[in-house]
Write a protein that holds these residues in place. Structure first.
Motif, mmCIF file in Angstrom:
data_model
loop_
_atom_site.group_PDB
_atom_site.id
_atom_site.type_symbol
_atom_site.label_atom_id
_atom_site.label_comp_id
_atom_site.label_asym_id
_atom_site.label_seq_id
_atom_site.Cartn_x
_atom_site.Cartn_y
_atom_site.Cartn_z
ATOM 1 N N LEU A 197 0.814 -1.360 -0.073
ATOM 2 C CA LEU A 197 0.054 0.003 -0.074
ATOM 3 C C LEU A 197 0.824 1.184 -0.201
ATOM 4 O O LEU A 197 0.519 2.139 -0.813
ATOM 5 C CB LEU A 197 -0.880 0.031 1.063
ATOM 6 N N HIS A 198 2.121 1.262 0.871
ATOM 7 C CA HIS A 198 2.938 2.334 1.079
ATOM 8 C C HIS A 198 3.407 2.781 -0.575
ATOM 9 O O HIS A 198 3.530 3.741 -0.992
ATOM 10 C CB HIS A 198 3.855 2.020 1.809
ATOM 11 N N ASP A 199 3.952 1.623 -1.262
ATOM 12 C CA ASP A 199 4.505 1.815 -2.775
ATOM 13 C C ASP A 199 3.334 2.292 -3.765
ATOM 14 O O ASP A 199 3.674 3.246 -4.411
ATOM 15 C CB ASP A 199 5.249 0.681 -3.221
ATOM 16 N N VAL A 200 2.245 1.895 -3.336
ATOM 17 C CA VAL A 200 1.157 2.241 -4.411
ATOM 18 C C VAL A 200 0.938 3.665 -3.938
ATOM 19 O O VAL A 200 0.789 4.599 -5.125
ATOM 20 C CB VAL A 200 0.041 1.273 -4.277
ATOM 21 N N ARG A 201 0.968 4.052 -3.002
ATOM 22 C CA ARG A 201 0.288 5.603 -2.653
ATOM 23 C C ARG A 201 1.406 6.403 -2.996
ATOM 24 O O ARG A 201 1.336 7.415 -3.689
ATOM 25 C CB ARG A 201 0.380 5.581 -0.939
ATOM 26 N N HIS A 202 2.741 5.999 -2.682
ATOM 27 C CA HIS A 202 3.975 6.860 -3.319
ATOM 28 C C HIS A 202 3.907 6.969 -4.625
ATOM 29 O O HIS A 202 4.120 8.126 -5.194
ATOM 30 C CB HIS A 202 5.402 6.169 -2.727
ATOM 31 N N ARG A 203 4.032 6.149 -5.517
ATOM 32 C CA ARG A 203 3.778 6.083 -7.094
ATOM 33 C C ARG A 203 2.625 6.928 -7.621
ATOM 34 O O ARG A 203 2.787 7.727 -8.407
ATOM 35 C CB ARG A 203 3.768 4.930 -7.833
ATOM 36 N N MET A 204 1.583 6.654 -6.827
ATOM 37 C CA MET A 204 0.151 7.504 -7.268
ATOM 38 C C MET A 204 0.525 8.846 -7.071
ATOM 39 O O MET A 204 -0.194 9.727 -7.815
ATOM 40 C CB MET A 204 -1.083 7.008 -6.629
#
Length: 171
Positions: free
Chosen positions: A107-114
């Motif tokens: 979830l952290h990686d998805v949030r960062h990229r988005m």
């Protein structure tokens, strides 16, 4: 004490990125409803990826409804993106998510990229003329950021030339 050079696009990118990350963490993003909902048609793999990141997109301020068969209705986008083509923006964000292989990311990686993708789309363009007031505002907001020296992807935002450096260049 020297001369500071600030790359305004990168500075605005950092400011927006931190703003979007904060909004996601606090669930405080606001949505700007579209007068006429936009339709997006995606291939099956991208539609599945959009389903995977839909919660993150909603926390950024997107209002997207699945219609089935890879079709989605975009009814709202994050506030502050006036004049942005909602379909192009969403398609670009899905493409970046695919390239970053976010289908199984944390979830952290998805949030960062988005957040980074949205900030890239919304940041002022390099070389855009700013008024002195806009420059002052940009700098004060930059120095309120957790890391005003680097963009979220590690590029330098500013450089400081000491008086000695300036003298060396002028002699």
């Amino acid at each position: 004490s020297g001369l500071m050079i600030v790359e305004q696009h990168r500075a605005h990118l950092r400011i927006l990125y931190e703003q979007y990350m904060k909004q996601m963490a606090e669930h405080s993003a606001t949505t700007q409803g579209l007068l006429f909902p936009e339709m997006v048609q995606l291939p099956p793999s991208d539609a599945q990826l959009l389903d995977h990141v839909s919660g993150t997109l909603a926390s950024l301020g997107f209002d997207i409804s699945p219609l089935g068969g890879g079709s989605f209705s975009v009814q709202g986008i994050p506030s502050g993106l006036d004049g942005v083509d909602a379909v192009s923006l969403l398609t670009q964000m899905v493409e970046e998510a695919r390239e970053e292989r976010l289908g199984h990311a944390s979830l952290h990686d998805v949030r960062h990229r988005m957040a980074l993708s949205l900030a890239r789309s919304a940041a002022i363009v390099a070389g855009q003329a700013l008024t002195p007031q806009e420059m002052d505002s940009l700098l004060s907001r930059l120095f309120q950021c957790a890391n005003p020296r680097l963009t979220p992807d590690g590029k330098p935002i500013l450089a400081v030339l000491s008086p000695e450096d300036i003298e060396r260049y002028l002699s």
